[in-house]
Motif scaffolding. Structure first.
Motif, PDB file in Angstrom:
ATOM      1  N   GLY A  41      -2.078  -0.160  29.998  1.00 42.47           N
ATOM      2  CA  GLY A  41      -1.545   1.147  30.347  1.00 42.47           C
ATOM      3  C   GLY A  41      -1.558   2.147  29.208  1.00 42.47           C
ATOM      4  N   GLU A  42      -2.179   1.798  28.087  1.00 38.57           N
ATOM      5  CA  GLU A  42      -2.229   2.696  26.923  1.00 38.57           C
ATOM      6  C   GLU A  42      -3.675   2.987  26.542  1.00 38.57           C
ATOM      7  OE1 GLU A  42       1.832   0.937  24.761  1.00 38.57           O
ATOM      8  OE2 GLU A  42      -0.041   1.188  23.629  1.00 38.57           O
ATOM      9  N   ILE A  43      -3.885   4.220  26.056  1.00 40.81           N
ATOM     10  CA  ILE A  43      -5.209   4.581  25.542  1.00 40.81           C
ATOM     11  C   ILE A  43      -5.341   3.993  24.143  1.00 40.81           C
ATOM     12  CG2 ILE A  43      -6.758   6.482  24.926  1.00 40.81           C
ATOM     13  CD1 ILE A  43      -5.214   8.206  26.946  1.00 40.81           C
ATOM     14  N   LYS A  44      -6.283   3.077  23.987  1.00 43.73           N
ATOM     15  CA  LYS A  44      -6.432   2.361  22.715  1.00 43.73           C
ATOM     16  C   LYS A  44      -7.522   2.969  21.839  1.00 43.73           C
ATOM     17  CE  LYS A  44      -3.516  -1.025  23.790  1.00 43.73           C
ATOM     18  NZ  LYS A  44      -2.312  -1.370  23.015  1.00 43.73           N
ATOM     19  N   PHE A  45      -8.598   3.416  22.439  1.00 46.67           N
ATOM     20  CA  PHE A  45      -9.739   3.917  21.669  1.00 46.67           C
ATOM     21  C   PHE A  45     -10.323   5.147  22.346  1.00 46.67           C
ATOM     22  CE2 PHE A  45      -9.894   0.297  18.899  1.00 46.67           C
ATOM     23  CZ  PHE A  45      -9.462  -0.770  19.676  1.00 46.67           C
ATOM     24  N   ILE A  46     -10.839   6.044  21.543  1.00 47.61           N
ATOM     25  CA  ILE A  46     -11.574   7.205  22.055  1.00 47.61           C
ATOM     26  C   ILE A  46     -12.871   7.337  21.273  1.00 47.61           C
ATOM     27  CG2 ILE A  46      -9.567   8.479  22.859  1.00 47.61           C
ATOM     28  CD1 ILE A  46      -9.669  10.098  20.280  1.00 47.61           C
ATOM     29  N   GLY A  47     -13.864   7.914  21.884  1.00 48.91           N
ATOM     30  CA  GLY A  47     -15.142   8.092  21.208  1.00 48.91           C
ATOM     31  C   GLY A  47     -16.099   8.856  22.091  1.00 48.91           C
ATOM     32  N   LYS A  48     -17.337   8.935  21.652  1.00 50.19           N
ATOM     33  CA  LYS A  48     -18.361   9.684  22.382  1.00 50.19           C
ATOM     34  C   LYS A  48     -19.339   8.742  23.095  1.00 50.19           C
ATOM     35  CE  LYS A  48     -16.795  13.645  20.891  1.00 50.19           C
ATOM     36  NZ  LYS A  48     -16.082  14.566  21.816  1.00 50.19           N
ATOM     37  N   ASN A  49     -19.355   7.465  22.697  1.00 51.02           N
ATOM     38  CA  ASN A  49     -20.335   6.526  23.221  1.00 51.02           C
ATOM     39  C   ASN A  49     -19.633   5.473  24.105  1.00 51.02           C
ATOM     40  OD1 ASN A  49     -21.895   3.736  22.847  1.00 51.02           O
ATOM     41  ND2 ASN A  49     -23.392   5.394  22.625  1.00 51.02           N
ATOM     42  N   ILE A  50     -20.092   5.341  25.336  1.00 47.63           N
ATOM     43  CA  ILE A  50     -19.437   4.433  26.292  1.00 47.63           C
ATOM     44  C   ILE A  50     -19.475   2.989  25.808  1.00 47.63           C
ATOM     45  CG2 ILE A  50     -19.544   3.517  28.645  1.00 47.63           C
ATOM     46  CD1 ILE A  50     -20.767   6.206  29.492  1.00 47.63           C
ATOM     47  N   ARG A  51     -20.637   2.551  25.369  1.00 47.29           N
ATOM     48  CA  ARG A  51     -20.783   1.149  24.957  1.00 47.29           C
ATOM     49  C   ARG A  51     -19.936   0.851  23.734  1.00 47.29           C
ATOM     50  NH1 ARG A  51     -26.480  -2.110  24.037  1.00 47.29           N
ATOM     51  NH2 ARG A  51     -25.679  -3.662  22.576  1.00 47.29           N
ATOM     52  N   SER A  52     -19.916   1.757  22.773  1.00 47.65           N
ATOM     53  CA  SER A  52     -19.138   1.510  21.552  1.00 47.65           C
ATOM     54  C   SER A  52     -17.649   1.391  21.857  1.00 47.65           C
ATOM     55  CB  SER A  52     -19.369   2.644  20.541  1.00 47.65           C
ATOM     56  OG  SER A  52     -20.718   2.689  20.142  1.00 47.65           O
ATOM     57  N   VAL A  53     -17.144   2.295  22.692  1.00 50.31           N
ATOM     58  CA  VAL A  53     -15.724   2.240  23.055  1.00 50.31           C
ATOM     59  C   VAL A  53     -15.418   0.949  23.820  1.00 50.31           C
ATOM     60  CG1 VAL A  53     -13.922   3.319  24.454  1.00 50.31           C
ATOM     61  CG2 VAL A  53     -15.435   4.740  23.036  1.00 50.31           C
ATOM     62  N   THR A  54     -16.325   0.551  24.689  1.00 49.67           N
ATOM     63  CA  THR A  54     -16.123  -0.677  25.469  1.00 49.67           C
ATOM     64  C   THR A  54     -16.070  -1.895  24.551  1.00 49.67           C
ATOM     65  OG1 THR A  54     -17.324   0.320  27.324  1.00 49.67           O
ATOM     66  CG2 THR A  54     -16.980  -2.066  27.379  1.00 49.67           C
ATOM     67  N   GLU A  55     -16.974  -1.948  23.586  1.00 47.22           N
ATOM     68  CA  GLU A  55     -16.991  -3.087  22.659  1.00 47.22           C
ATOM     69  C   GLU A  55     -15.732  -3.104  21.794  1.00 47.22           C
ATOM     70  OE1 GLU A  55     -21.861  -3.542  22.196  1.00 47.22           O
ATOM     71  OE2 GLU A  55     -20.669  -2.601  20.596  1.00 47.22           O
ATOM     72  N   GLU A  56     -15.267  -1.949  21.378  1.00 47.40           N
ATOM     73  CA  GLU A  56     -14.031  -1.875  20.587  1.00 47.40           C
ATOM     74  C   GLU A  56     -12.842  -2.374  21.410  1.00 47.40           C
ATOM     75  OE1 GLU A  56     -14.295   2.371  19.479  1.00 47.40           O
ATOM     76  OE2 GLU A  56     -13.998   1.690  17.417  1.00 47.40           O
ATOM     77  N   LEU A  57     -12.804  -1.959  22.654  1.00 44.48           N
ATOM     78  CA  LEU A  57     -11.703  -2.352  23.524  1.00 44.48           C
ATOM     79  C   LEU A  57     -11.691  -3.864  23.726  1.00 44.48           C
ATOM     80  CD1 LEU A  57      -9.361  -1.367  25.289  1.00 44.48           C
ATOM     81  CD2 LEU A  57     -10.991  -1.107  27.171  1.00 44.48           C
TER      82      LEU A  57
END
Length: 541
Positions: A467-483
């Protein structure tokens, strides 16, 4: 059969002939055996299924180059396994499998060998059925085997010995209505047991060098009283699809575990393993889920799925939706997820989600369409839980809301469901299962904002978990991998990725491949979800 020869042994040629005559006798009489069916929608008809099974079995005998007793019996067994149709056909294949075991290492069949083979035939068939029912073909087979074992010293003439076994089998068949009330009500003996008697009688005619008649004399006191539709109740159908298939190259597969899994999907489960081939039969509302599990274990062939409720309607009785113990209503935001839900056993699906919150009335409409004693609701979004609970309070039915806030929670909850458990036990287990899975979501920002110290610009990619925003970025794949890096821990075993309608399959597959390399201790599964707004929904277990 007074003219049975005084032959005291059966060689491979005679055994082959006996199998052929048994199959032919059943073929001649299959329609009469079909008429003995008492259940509303059999898996096809018993006589036809047994006949097709045994005919395929015997056809394989013509391929044997050098006949041996065990070779004939084993080939008949293997042929029946591959050609088996319906419950009765699979059980027949197991009877043949056990009989073949009793022929192993034997050059001829005499009284003692036949007795042992008949006993093994029944033993193997009983083990193949998780919940054997007395008053069926299993009872007739077991009684004949036990009679044979108990009388090996009483008879010194093989022909007379086999006649006495057949007579005992007929006596037991006549008693099956006393064992199964539904048989007594319909005034018939068990169809599968009668089919087995057909086979044995045909085999003995081969041994006696007699010709097969047009039809045998059936041993029921009221043959004109078969089954009409007034005896048939559509509510007896718990699971709608009769599903059969064969798994090839399955030598390493644990058939016991597979059998237990299929019982979570339905009933009438038969899982029969013969070397590297597994024959599967079950009744289920989720044939797709059964095939998915089986396909992960080996190659599939001879897939057959019949809608038993349509078969019932075709018999001239109105197709009434049966009342089942449990029904399920879930909210789904995408077509791929809807299909997945159906495979899991969800009865009704409401299209909705983050921007399409279903109303209380929407829930009530779907609850009314579920003909079940108990209904479980899955809102699958925190904004929908209250409407679901309100619907449960208004509805005249017994309704439980499982407070799933995400798609993975719903899936985890459904996997915790037990068809044999009481409603409150299921509610507790399914609600607790929500905590067994971590959910992540990858989407985009619709406006500029600041939250939890994060400065978010419109159209930024956001990774959300808990329920919390953990990561933000410009690249979908990069944010997904970080998450996923934050979500996965040392105890994690499975990562499931559900990609949305705005994400290409190519991009999703590339992500899944990359994730599999990074988290090599985890299994990675990729599914098409089809959800709008969210590029990915992630599940970690």
């Amino acid at each position: 059969m007074e003219d049975i020869m005084k032959t005291q042994k059966i060689d491979s040629e005679m055994l082959k002939k006996m199998f052929e005559y048994g199959a032919k006798n059943l073929e001649i009489n299959k329609k009469i055996v079909d008429e003995l069916n008492v259940f509303p929608v059999p898996d096809g008809d018993t006589g036809t299924n047994m006949s097709l099974t045994f005919t395929h079995s015997v056809s394989e005998l013509h391929k044997i180059e050098k006949l041996t007793v065990y070779g004939v019996a084993k080939t008949a067994s293997s042929g029946a396994l591959i050609g088996a149709r319906g419950n009765s056909g699979v059980i027949l294949s197991q009877l043949l499998r056990g009989f073949a075991e009793g022929c192993k290492g034997e050059d001829y069949l005499d009284i003692e060998v036949i007795a042992n083979a008949l006993k093994l035939a029944a033993d193997v068939a009983y083990k193949a059925v998780m919940k054997p029912t007395e008053g069926t073909i299993l009872t007739v087979a077991r009684e004949m085997g036990e009679f044979a074992m108990a009388n090996t010293k009483k008879y010194d003439d093989l022909g007379i010995f086999m006649i006495k076994i057949l007579e005992h089998g007929k006596d037991i068949l006549l008693k099956t209505p006393e064992m199964l009330p539904v048989l007594k009500e319909a005034g018939v003996v068990d169809a599968g047991g009668q089919g087995l008697i057909c086979i044995v009688e045909g085999a003995l005619k081969a041994f006696a060098n007699q010709e097969l008649g047009e039809k045998i004399e059936f041993i029921t006191s009221d043959l004109n009283k078969f089954v009409d539709d007034s005896h048939m109740k559509p509510e007896d159908i718990t699971f709608g699809y009769c599903t059969e298939f064969i798994i090839k190259n399955a030598l390493e597969v644990d058939d016991n575990n597979l059998r237990e899994y299929f019982y979570t999907l339905g009933d009438s489960v038969l899982v029969i393993k013969d070397d590297d081939v597994i024959k599967v039969h079950l009744h289920t509302d989720n044939p797709g889920l059964a095939l998915e599990r089986a396909g992960s274990l080996g190659g599939l062939s001879r897939i057959k799925i019949d809608n038993m409720r349509e078969q019932f309607a075709g018999k001239g009785t109105a197709a009434v939706q049966p009342i089942v113990p449990y029904g399920f209503v879930a909210v789904s935001p995408g077509e791929g997820l809807t299909k997945l839900f159906k495979d899991l056993g969800i009865t009704r699906v409401i299209s909705g989600g983050q921007t399409m919150n279903p109303s209380t009335q929407d829930f009530l409409n779907e609850i009314d369409k579920v003909n079940a004693e108990v209904v479980f609701l899955f809102p699958n979004n925190s904004n929908i839980i209250m409407a679901a609970k309100q619907a449960s309070e208004i509805s005249d039915k017994r309704v439980y809301v499982i407070p799933a806030k995400t798609i993975p929670q719903c899936i985890s909850s459904m996997l915790a469901f037990s068809p044999d458990a009481k409603p409150l036990v299921n509610e507790k287990a399914m609600s607790e299962a929500i905590n067994n899975v971590a959910t992540g979501e990858v989407t985009f920002a619709v406006r500029d904002t600041k939250i939890n110290g994060l400065k978010i610009k419109k159209e930024d990619v956001m990774g959300i978990s808990g329920g919390e925003i953990k990561f933000i970025g410009k690249n979908i794949r990069s944010v997904t991998e970080e998450l996923l890096t934050e979500m996965v821990n040392d105890e994690s075993e499975l990562i499931s990725i559900y990609y949305g309608k705005d994400t290409s399959e190519e991009d999703a597959q590339a992500l899944a491949d990359a994730i599999a390399l990074v988290f090599e201790d985890c299994d990675v599964e990729l599914h098409y979800g089809g959800q709008p707004l969210y590029y990915y929904i992630l599940s970690v277990e």
